[in-house]
Design a protein around this motif. Structure first.
Motif, PDB file in Angstrom:
ATOM      1  N   HIS A   1       0.824  -1.210   0.000  1.00 32.58           N
ATOM      2  CA  HIS A   1       0.000   0.000   0.000  1.00 32.58           C
ATOM      3  C   HIS A   1       0.859   1.262   0.000  1.00 32.58           C
ATOM      4  O   HIS A   1       0.531   2.257  -0.663  1.00 32.58           O
TER       5      HIS A   1
ATOM      6  N   GLU B   1      -2.248   5.669  -9.996  1.00 31.27           N
ATOM      7  CA  GLU B   1      -3.491   5.456 -10.735  1.00 31.27           C
ATOM      8  C   GLU B   1      -3.578   3.997 -11.198  1.00 31.27           C
ATOM      9  O   GLU B   1      -2.589   3.446 -11.682  1.00 31.27           O
TER      10      GLU B   1
ATOM     11  N   VAL C   1     -11.767   0.171  -9.304  1.00 30.98           N
ATOM     12  CA  VAL C   1     -11.966  -0.094  -7.877  1.00 30.98           C
ATOM     13  C   VAL C   1     -11.653  -1.572  -7.643  1.00 30.98           C
ATOM     14  O   VAL C   1     -12.311  -2.446  -8.209  1.00 30.98           O
TER      15      VAL C   1
ATOM     16  N   ASN D   1     -14.947   4.511  -1.629  1.00 33.69           N
ATOM     17  CA  ASN D   1     -14.429   5.028  -2.897  1.00 33.69           C
ATOM     18  C   ASN D   1     -14.067   6.504  -2.813  1.00 33.69           C
ATOM     19  O   ASN D   1     -13.239   6.991  -3.588  1.00 33.69           O
TER      20      ASN D   1
ATOM     21  N   CYS E   1     -12.596   8.054  -0.304  1.00 28.06           N
ATOM     22  CA  CYS E   1     -11.552   8.386   0.664  1.00 28.06           C
ATOM     23  C   CYS E   1     -10.466   9.225  -0.009  1.00 28.06           C
ATOM     24  O   CYS E   1     -10.205   9.112  -1.212  1.00 28.06           O
ATOM     25  N   THR E   2      -9.825  10.053   0.766  1.00 29.10           N
ATOM     26  CA  THR E   2      -8.810  10.967   0.249  1.00 29.10           C
ATOM     27  C   THR E   2      -7.562  10.225  -0.189  1.00 29.10           C
ATOM     28  O   THR E   2      -6.981  10.524  -1.243  1.00 29.10           O
TER      29      THR E   2
ATOM     30  N   GLN F   1      -5.840   7.190  -1.592  1.00 29.65           N
ATOM     31  CA  GLN F   1      -6.069   6.003  -2.414  1.00 29.65           C
ATOM     32  C   GLN F   1      -4.735   5.337  -2.745  1.00 29.65           C
ATOM     33  O   GLN F   1      -3.714   6.005  -2.918  1.00 29.65           O
ATOM     34  N   THR F   2      -4.786   4.029  -2.855  1.00 30.82           N
ATOM     35  CA  THR F   2      -3.605   3.257  -3.228  1.00 30.82           C
ATOM     36  C   THR F   2      -4.060   2.162  -4.175  1.00 30.82           C
ATOM     37  O   THR F   2      -5.165   2.215  -4.723  1.00 30.82           O
TER      38      THR F   2
ATOM     39  N   GLY G   1      -7.642   0.113  -7.751  1.00 36.24           N
ATOM     40  CA  GLY G   1      -7.596   1.284  -6.889  1.00 36.24           C
ATOM     41  C   GLY G   1      -8.458   1.122  -5.654  1.00 36.24           C
ATOM     42  O   GLY G   1      -9.396   0.327  -5.626  1.00 36.24           O
ATOM     43  N   GLY G   2      -8.136   1.889  -4.622  1.00 35.63           N
ATOM     44  CA  GLY G   2      -8.987   1.865  -3.440  1.00 35.63           C
ATOM     45  C   GLY G   2      -8.275   2.211  -2.157  1.00 35.63           C
ATOM     46  O   GLY G   2      -7.090   2.539  -2.134  1.00 35.63           O
ATOM     47  N   CYS G   3      -9.024   2.104  -1.103  1.00 37.30           N
ATOM     48  CA  CYS G   3      -8.531   2.355   0.251  1.00 37.30           C
ATOM     49  C   CYS G   3      -7.836   1.098   0.768  1.00 37.30           C
ATOM     50  O   CYS G   3      -8.431   0.018   0.778  1.00 37.30           O
TER      51      CYS G   3
ATOM     52  N   TRP H   1      -7.975   5.891   7.401  1.00 36.41           N
ATOM     53  CA  TRP H   1      -8.144   4.453   7.174  1.00 36.41           C
ATOM     54  C   TRP H   1      -8.638   3.725   8.417  1.00 36.41           C
ATOM     55  O   TRP H   1      -9.427   2.794   8.307  1.00 36.41           O
TER      56      TRP H   1
END
Length: 342
Positions: A165, A172, A179, A212, A214-215, A217-218, A248-250, A301
């Motif tokens: 992560h 990107e 997602v 989706n 959340c500030t 993203q990884t 992508g996502g948290c 998180w």
């Protein structure tokens, strides 16, 4: 997340050690030899059938190469189904292998020993079929599997996720799932319709939107169950496999999924979360990342952890209804999260 009963998993297909790959032609073997730099390649051990009968995983023996074996993931989708429900599932599975191919081609090489993955040795696409030739992790000493993790094995997996992560924070997901995770709401319409709990069914889009939106993203592994981690003897290191749902996502979604049913107790769950965030801070420091603010990442998180748990339970409520109906802990957690949503 501590569960009151074992959580069903989309696990590995039964392993058949004696069978051999079907239709492995001399042309296939010649190509594998060329891809791996070997003088010749020989048909080897069948490892397992891919989920749903979409191909097979097998080992090939190599002569005259820098390694003596490789693992081939041969994706051979069945005929396209005729009904809409099966078509959705079929399209998702086929897309997952395209994503995995894109992952190994484009991003896997960024991983180091702290988030070890197999090296890509070659890839070949013919029509709907894909043949991935990968480093044999067993031969690279990652030969052990763990069915019931001790605290040490769980922390190794959490450390792998933290490094992964941290490495891909802000990257990107080009060519991957926009997602990630195999239970992502947009890819599971039939499971959503199957949910008996009206409140959970109606809240599903809000859970999805919170994650989706959340500030920080990884990239997420997307299927970070214990079965997808390979350990060295005495569990000194760990590697991960199966990147069909990377996207992508948290990052906390991977953590919530890993801890479902494996943390042991609520106190152990909190220790595991603390271990993950310590490893995340260490990984960001080792990468020389001064942004984003790790304290802000952890605050966001950690707050999203119960949301991620509830989102996975949303999937189970439609996919594994008997389990969901008997999971009193999961139902209590979902009720608590739904109340917090207002």
């Amino acid at each position: 997340m501590v569960s009151g009963c074992p959580v069903p998993r989309l696990g590995r297909a039964p392993i058949c050690r004696s069978a051999v790959p079907e239709s492995l032609t001399s042309d296939n073997l010649d190509w594998i030899a060329e891809a791996t730099g070997a003088a010749s390649a020989g048909q080897g051990q069948h490892i397992q059938t891919l989920w749903g009968g979409y191909g097979e995983l097998f080992r090939v023996e190599l002569a005259g190469a820098s390694v003596t074996s490789a693992v081939v993931k041969w994706v051979k989708p069945p005929a396209r189904p005729r009904n809409v429900t099966d078509e959705i599932s079929h399209a998702r599975k086929c897309r997952s292998y395209e994503v995995e191919t894109a992952w190994y081609r484009g991003l896997a090489a960024r991983c180091d020993e702290t988030c070890r993955v197999a090296s890509l040795l070659g890839v070949r696409s013919i029509g709907d079929e894909i043949m991935l030739v990968l480093e044999d992790l067993d031969a690279a000493r990652f030969s052990e599997r763990c069915r019931a993790p001790r605290r040490h094995e769980l922390e190794l997996c959490l450390g792998w996720l933290a490094s992964f992560h941290a490495r891909f924070l802000g990257v990107e997901p080009r060519g991957l799932w926009p997602v990630g995770t195999y239970w992502h709401l947009a890819t599971r319409p039939q499971e959503l319709r199957a949910i008996d709990d009206q409140a959970l069914r109606e809240a599903a889009p809000r859970l999805d939107a919170r994650l989706n939106g959340c500030t920080f993203q990884t990239l997420v592994h997307g299927d970070a169950k214990l079965a997808n981690f390979c350990f060295t003897p005495q569990s000194t290191a760990v590697a991960a496999v199966d990147f069909q749902y990377v996207g992508g996502g948290c990052g906390i979604k991977d953590v919530a999924y890993l801890l479902t049913g494996d943390a042991g107790s609520e106190a152990a769950e909190q220790r595991a979360l603390d271990s993950y965030f310590r490893a995340l801070r260490t990984s960001l420091a080792m990468l020389g990342r001064t942004d984003p603010d790790i304290a802000a990442v952890e605050r966001e998180w950690r707050a999203l952890y119960p949301i991620a748990c509830a989102d996975f339970y949303r999937f189970l409520a439609g996919w594994a209804k008997p389990h969901w109906h008997h999971d009193s802990h999961g139902q209590r957690l979902v009720r608590s999260v739904l109340r917090s949503l207002g």
